[in-house]
Design an enzyme around this catalytic site. Structure first.
Site, mmCIF file in Angstrom:
data_model
loop_
_atom_site.group_PDB
_atom_site.id
_atom_site.type_symbol
_atom_site.label_atom_id
_atom_site.label_comp_id
_atom_site.label_asym_id
_atom_site.label_seq_id
_atom_site.Cartn_x
_atom_site.Cartn_y
_atom_site.Cartn_z
ATOM 1 N N TYR A 268 10.087 73.658 -3.950
ATOM 2 C CA TYR A 268 11.374 73.712 -4.649
ATOM 3 C C TYR A 268 11.682 75.149 -5.093
ATOM 4 O O TYR A 268 12.784 75.668 -4.866
ATOM 5 C CB TYR A 268 11.321 72.774 -5.864
ATOM 6 C CG TYR A 268 12.598 72.683 -6.649
ATOM 7 C CD1 TYR A 268 13.678 71.942 -6.181
ATOM 8 C CD2 TYR A 268 12.740 73.341 -7.875
ATOM 9 C CE1 TYR A 268 14.859 71.857 -6.905
ATOM 10 C CE2 TYR A 268 13.915 73.257 -8.604
ATOM 11 C CZ TYR A 268 14.969 72.510 -8.109
ATOM 12 O OH TYR A 268 16.135 72.430 -8.825
ATOM 13 N N SER B 133 18.417 77.542 -9.387
ATOM 14 C CA SER B 133 17.686 76.898 -10.488
ATOM 15 C C SER B 133 17.042 77.985 -11.336
ATOM 16 O O SER B 133 16.850 79.118 -10.873
ATOM 17 C CB SER B 133 16.586 75.996 -9.902
ATOM 18 O OG SER B 133 15.713 75.532 -10.900
#
Ligand code: NAD
Length: 254
Positions: free
Chosen positions: A152, A139
């Protein structure tokens, strides 16, 4: 369009969002695909749409046994595994101070340990076949310190690091390992938190818009293909320039 003829690709989290677009483009590029996901109905619908070169198997990426079953299924159906896309993931955000240990462990288990188990499951077969390509979906949150992403972001930095370690260990086995770093992309995951499609809807990224799942999938398919035959250990940001820095235009001397 990258050519994936005669390759078999396993895509985790492939039932919807970015993974489903990877499956569509991989089949369009000539591949056989195994869509592996928890979402059975969505996964079955997708493989029906994709036709005879696609199969679905239920997989929870945190389970070693289910990973082995999925890999055995791919080999039984299509003979070999040439590509693995570790795309399954979950995302939720809260301040570091209020993040719970239980939730932090759960996110790491799916987003990072799931990638690790997937890699170690397919490596022996890829070695025996003379090579392969592993694409791990990290990401933009794995390239910068993004607020409210303690679990995350940590998982995605981990995926980035694990990809580089894999690239170093597996290079001479002709297994390439790369990470892809999507920016804010319109999918079911981000629609749930209010992200909308369209121009001008994401001003804090240089291109001023969110990405489309198909734009991320193009990068993944490239890395799976022989067009990327000398690309390993790379981190490919597909983020409209988000990770290049602040979008505030500062003019020197003013
Ligand atoms: P999504 O929620 O639409 O799709 C994720 C898929 O993963 C779902 O089909 C879900 O069922 C599956 N999944 C979740 N847990 C699983 C498990 N334990 N085992 C197997 N499958 C599981 O999300 P998306 O936006 O398409 O995200 C795909 C990947 O891209 C994720 O790793 C995500 O972190 C990453 N990513 C997304 C964005 C974005 O803006 N959408 C940005 C950066 C990175």
């Amino acid at each position: 369009m990258s050519d994936l003829s005669n390759k078999t690709v396993v895509i985790t989290g492939g039932a919807r969002g970015i993974g489903a677009e990877v499956a569509r483009k991989a089949v369009a590029g000539g591949a056989h695909v195994v869509v592996a996901d928890l979402l059975e109905a969505d996964g079955q619908d997708l493989v029906k749409e994709l036709g005879e070169r696609a199969r679905f198997i239920r997989l929870d990426v945190t389970s070693e046994e289910e990973w082995q079953r999925a890999a055995d299924f791919a080999v039984a159906e299509f003979g070999r595994i040439d590509g693995l896309v570790n795309n399954a993931g979950i995302s939720t955000g809260q301040p570091l101070e209020t993040e719970t240990v239980e939730h932090f462990r759960q996110v790491l288990d799916i987003n990072l340990t799931g990638v690790f188990i997937g890699m170690r499951t397919v490596i022996p077969g890829m070695k025996a076949n003379g090579g392969g390509s592993i694409v791990n979906i990290s990401s933009a949150a794995g390239l910068m310190g993004l607020a409210l992403t303690s679990s995350y972001g940590a998982s995605k930095w981990g995926v980035r690091g694990l990809s580089k370690i894999g690239a170093v260990e597996l290079g001479t086995s002709r297994i390439r390992v790369n990470s892809v770093h999507p920016g804010m992309t319109y999918t079911p995951m981000t629609a749930q938190v209010g992200i909308k499609e369209g121009e001008g809807n994401y001003p804090n990224t240089p291109m001023g818009r969110v990405g489309e799942a198909s734009e991320i999938a193009d990068a993944v398919v490239y890395l799976l293909s022989d067009a990327a035959s000398y690309v390993t250990g790379a981190e490919l940001a597909v983020d409209g320039g988000w990770t290049t820095g602040p979008t505030v235009k500062y003019v020197m001397g003013q």
